[in-house]
Design an enzyme around this catalytic site. Structure first.
Site, PDB file in Angstrom:
ATOM      1  N   ASN A  88      51.925  42.394  43.005  1.00  0.00           N
ATOM      2  CA  ASN A  88      50.767  42.512  43.899  1.00  0.00           C
ATOM      3  C   ASN A  88      51.245  43.357  45.078  1.00  0.00           C
ATOM      4  O   ASN A  88      51.858  42.856  46.017  1.00  0.00           O
ATOM      5  CB  ASN A  88      50.309  41.126  44.350  1.00  0.00           C
ATOM      6  CG  ASN A  88      49.078  41.177  45.236  1.00  0.00           C
ATOM      7  OD1 ASN A  88      48.691  42.237  45.721  1.00  0.00           O
ATOM      8  ND2 ASN A  88      48.477  40.028  45.467  1.00  0.00           N
ATOM      9  N   ARG A 114      48.049  43.825  40.236  1.00  0.00           N
ATOM     10  CA  ARG A 114      46.748  43.605  40.858  1.00  0.00           C
ATOM     11  C   ARG A 114      46.251  44.954  41.362  1.00  0.00           C
ATOM     12  O   ARG A 114      46.970  45.664  42.076  1.00  0.00           O
ATOM     13  CB  ARG A 114      46.878  42.648  42.046  1.00  0.00           C
ATOM     14  CG  ARG A 114      45.537  42.449  42.738  1.00  0.00           C
ATOM     15  CD  ARG A 114      45.643  41.643  44.025  1.00  0.00           C
ATOM     16  NE  ARG A 114      44.309  41.452  44.593  1.00  0.00           N
ATOM     17  CZ  ARG A 114      44.067  41.261  45.883  1.00  0.00           C
ATOM     18  NH1 ARG A 114      45.050  41.212  46.750  1.00  0.00           N
ATOM     19  NH2 ARG A 114      42.833  41.097  46.313  1.00  0.00           N
ATOM     20  N   HIS A 136      38.169  40.027  44.876  1.00  0.00           N
ATOM     21  CA  HIS A 136      38.808  38.711  44.673  1.00  0.00           C
ATOM     22  C   HIS A 136      38.413  38.121  43.320  1.00  0.00           C
ATOM     23  O   HIS A 136      38.461  36.906  43.128  1.00  0.00           O
ATOM     24  CB  HIS A 136      38.414  37.703  45.776  1.00  0.00           C
ATOM     25  CG  HIS A 136      38.984  38.012  47.124  1.00  0.00           C
ATOM     26  ND1 HIS A 136      38.289  37.767  48.293  1.00  0.00           N
ATOM     27  CD2 HIS A 136      40.170  38.542  47.506  1.00  0.00           C
ATOM     28  CE1 HIS A 136      39.026  38.136  49.327  1.00  0.00           C
ATOM     29  NE2 HIS A 136      40.177  38.601  48.882  1.00  0.00           N
ATOM     30  N   ARG A 156      38.540  42.160  59.320  1.00  0.00           N
ATOM     31  CA  ARG A 156      37.309  42.874  58.909  1.00  0.00           C
ATOM     32  C   ARG A 156      36.078  42.147  59.421  1.00  0.00           C
ATOM     33  O   ARG A 156      36.026  40.909  59.414  1.00  0.00           O
ATOM     34  CB  ARG A 156      37.243  42.982  57.377  1.00  0.00           C
ATOM     35  CG  ARG A 156      38.208  44.010  56.815  1.00  0.00           C
ATOM     36  CD  ARG A 156      38.320  43.924  55.305  1.00  0.00           C
ATOM     37  NE  ARG A 156      39.595  43.364  54.912  1.00  0.00           N
ATOM     38  CZ  ARG A 156      39.907  42.937  53.687  1.00  0.00           C
ATOM     39  NH1 ARG A 156      39.012  42.994  52.723  1.00  0.00           N
ATOM     40  NH2 ARG A 156      41.105  42.455  53.414  1.00  0.00           N
ATOM     41  N   GLU A 193      46.478  33.815  41.328  1.00  0.00           N
ATOM     42  CA  GLU A 193      46.183  35.159  40.836  1.00  0.00           C
ATOM     43  C   GLU A 193      47.290  35.654  39.915  1.00  0.00           C
ATOM     44  O   GLU A 193      47.031  36.367  38.953  1.00  0.00           O
ATOM     45  CB  GLU A 193      46.041  36.130  42.031  1.00  0.00           C
ATOM     46  CG  GLU A 193      44.751  35.947  42.797  1.00  0.00           C
ATOM     47  CD  GLU A 193      44.767  36.647  44.149  1.00  0.00           C
ATOM     48  OE1 GLU A 193      45.604  36.255  45.006  1.00  0.00           O
ATOM     49  OE2 GLU A 193      43.957  37.555  44.362  1.00  0.00           O
TER      50      GLU A 193
HETATM   51  C1  LIG Z   1      39.959  42.495  48.312  1.00  0.00           C
HETATM   52  C2  LIG Z   1      40.649  41.790  49.423  1.00  0.00           C
HETATM   53  O1  LIG Z   1      40.082  41.589  50.462  1.00  0.00           O
HETATM   54  O2  LIG Z   1      41.902  41.373  49.190  1.00  0.00           O
HETATM   55  P1  LIG Z   1      42.870  40.646  50.242  1.00  0.00           P
HETATM   56  O3  LIG Z   1      42.229  39.344  50.587  1.00  0.00           O
HETATM   57  O4  LIG Z   1      44.148  40.492  49.488  1.00  0.00           O
HETATM   58  O5  LIG Z   1      42.969  41.570  51.425  1.00  0.00           O
HETATM   59 MG   LIG Z   2      45.241  37.211  48.561  1.00  0.00          MG
END
Ligand SMILES: CC(=O)OP(=O)(O)O
Ligand SMILES: [Mg+2]
Ligand SMILES: Nc1ncnc2c1ncn2[C@@H]1O[C@H](COP(=O)(O)OP(=O)(O)O)[C@@H](O)[C@H]1O
Length: 416
Positions: A47, A108, A197, A257, A398
């Site tokens: 990953n 991944r 996810h 985010r 995962e």
């Molecule tokens: C797609 C995504 O947000 O992955 P991560 O939570 O690993 O940043």
């Molecule tokens: Mg994660």
């Protein structure tokens, strides 16, 4: 059927030294061997993230596995690991004792773009398509690609498989995956919702359905709360809606985010003088919990809330409010909900977040048991006996899911 079940579902104790089990010689170094030839297939799962590479060796016959490895701070000032090449060379050293046993490498990959709806054997063509999806997952796909490029060079003879976060969501109905924008523009620019996810959500929704003895049948809301965060409505094993969209920016409040916001705010910023790239990096790297209070780690946010910090309290409230709203929405989408499953670093570990998020939903038959919620970090049910909806903590895996998918692709390829 008792939908509430009895509670505990702890995994058995791990073997004292999982490496000892993996040291059994395998047939995979023989180019003519199938994955089954020398025992179970042994998969190296990678990953590769923007500043870290996580890896694990999994022998699917057990399944036995090495301790998960993590190389952090790649490329950061003062780090001994200047780039992904250096990180993966270190991984190769770490697993060198087992390299003769390896059957395949599973990666991944966050964004599969419009092309990939299932795990896929990596070829130059596949790499090209993953590259094309970089603008849709700028935090993730470049790092995933860096991992793939290096491992293809280090292990040129091993099959390598990309397991996409987007794949599980490919069943999302048109009504859920379509943005209500000009049809022609949407076609020309490939505007649509994908969801992410998916590997984690596939695993967690399956385990959650098994927990209530409704394997393959249950309606589950999966809340994957890690650095990125998403909610997904799963009906009988299929995604019917999910909070992330064309990119992993839509939906819940995350570590850095923003999640949902009025697209009008973006035009306002651009007209106010910000460049589009600046707006993008502000929204994906400096927003969310970090933008609201200066900390993206939920543990730090919670400690500050505890000490009465107002910015942290607001960040926490915005995070929980958004999540509660999505749970309500997905109850409506699913009609009937069997399980709400919490996973990811925050979902698995924070009893406080789970309590805050679910408080006020009692009238919908969603009732938490305070003691079950507080106790332990293993897979378990945490709902009250009189809750209509089962609430569960399901640690995600995962890596195991990627190993299984990788092995399936390799077996299929060999038998073709
Ligand atoms: C797609 C995504 O947000 O992955 P991560 O939570 O690993 O940043
Ligand atoms: Mg994660
Ligand atoms: N005990 C805890 N309480 C609250 N949050 C936690 C706890 N342990 C870990 N976390 C949160 O989990 C997040 C990481 O989740 P994880 O799923 O491991 O991330 P990733 O998306 O990198 O896989 C961290 O930001 C941290 O805030």
């Amino acid at each position: 059927m008792d939908r509430r079940g009895s509670g505990e579902g702890r995994r058995g104790p791990a073997p004292a030294d999982p490496r000892a089990r993996l040291a059994v010689p395998r047939g995979a170094s023989d180019p003519d061997s199938t994955p089954e030839a020398g025992g179970g297939p042994v998969i190296l799962v990678i990953n590769s993230g923007s500043s870290s590479v996580k890896y694990q060796l999994i022998d699917l016959d057990g399944p036995e596995r090495t301790k998960p490895g993590k190389i952090e701070n790649i490329g950061e000032p003062g780090s001994e690991v200047p780039d992904h090449e250096a990180a993966l060379t270190r991984v190769a050293d770490e697993v060198s004792a087992h390299s003769g046993e390896l059957t395949a490498i599973g990666h991944r990959v966050v964004h599969g773009g419009p092309v990939f709806i299932e795990p896929t054997l990596i070829t130059d063509e596949v790499v090209k398509h993953i590259q094309e999806a970089v603008p849709l997952a700028p935090l993730h796909n470049p790092a995933n690609l860096a991992g793939i490029e290096v491992t293809r060079r280090l292990w040129p003879d091993l099959p390598q498989v990309a397991v996409f976060d987007t794949a599980f969501h490919s069943t999302m109905p048109l009504a859920a995956r379509t943005y209500a924008v000009d049809h022609e523009v949407a076609q020309r620019y490939g505007l649509r919702r994908y969801g992410f996810h998916g590997t984690s959500t596939a695993y967690v929704s399956r385990v959650a359905a098994e927990l209530v003895d409704r394997a393959g049948l249950a309606n589950v809301i999966v809340l994957h709360l890690g650095n990125g965060a998403s909610a997904t409505a799963v009906a009988a094993g299929r995604c019917v809606d999910t909070s992330m969209g064309m990119t992993p920016l839509e939906g819940l409040v995350m570590g850095t985010r923003s999640g949902d916001l009025d697209p009008g705010t973006i035009f306002h910023l651009i007209r106010g003088g910000m460049a589009p790239d600046e707006v993008e990096s502000m929204l994906i790297e400096r927003s969310g919990l970090l933008g609201l209070c200066g900390d993206n780690d939920m543990r730090a946010v919670l400690a500050r809330v505890e000490s009465g910090d107002e910015a942290a309290a607001l960040a926490y409230d915005v995070y929980c409010h958004r999540l509660r709203k999505y749970i309500g929405a997905y109850c409506a989408v699913l009609g009937e909900v069997d399980v709400i499953a919490f996973t990811g670093g925050v979902g698995e570990n924070s009893a406080l977040v789970r309590r805050s998020v679910l408080s006020g939903l009692e009238h919908m038959g969603i009732r938490l048991d305070p003691l079950r919620n507080m106790s332990g970090d293993a897979k378990r049910l945490i709902s009250a006996d009189d809750s209509d909806v089962v609430i569960a903590v399901v640690p995600t895996d995962e890596e195991l899911e990627i190993a299984r998918e990788t092995s399936l692709v390799v077996s299929r390829t060999i038998s073709e």
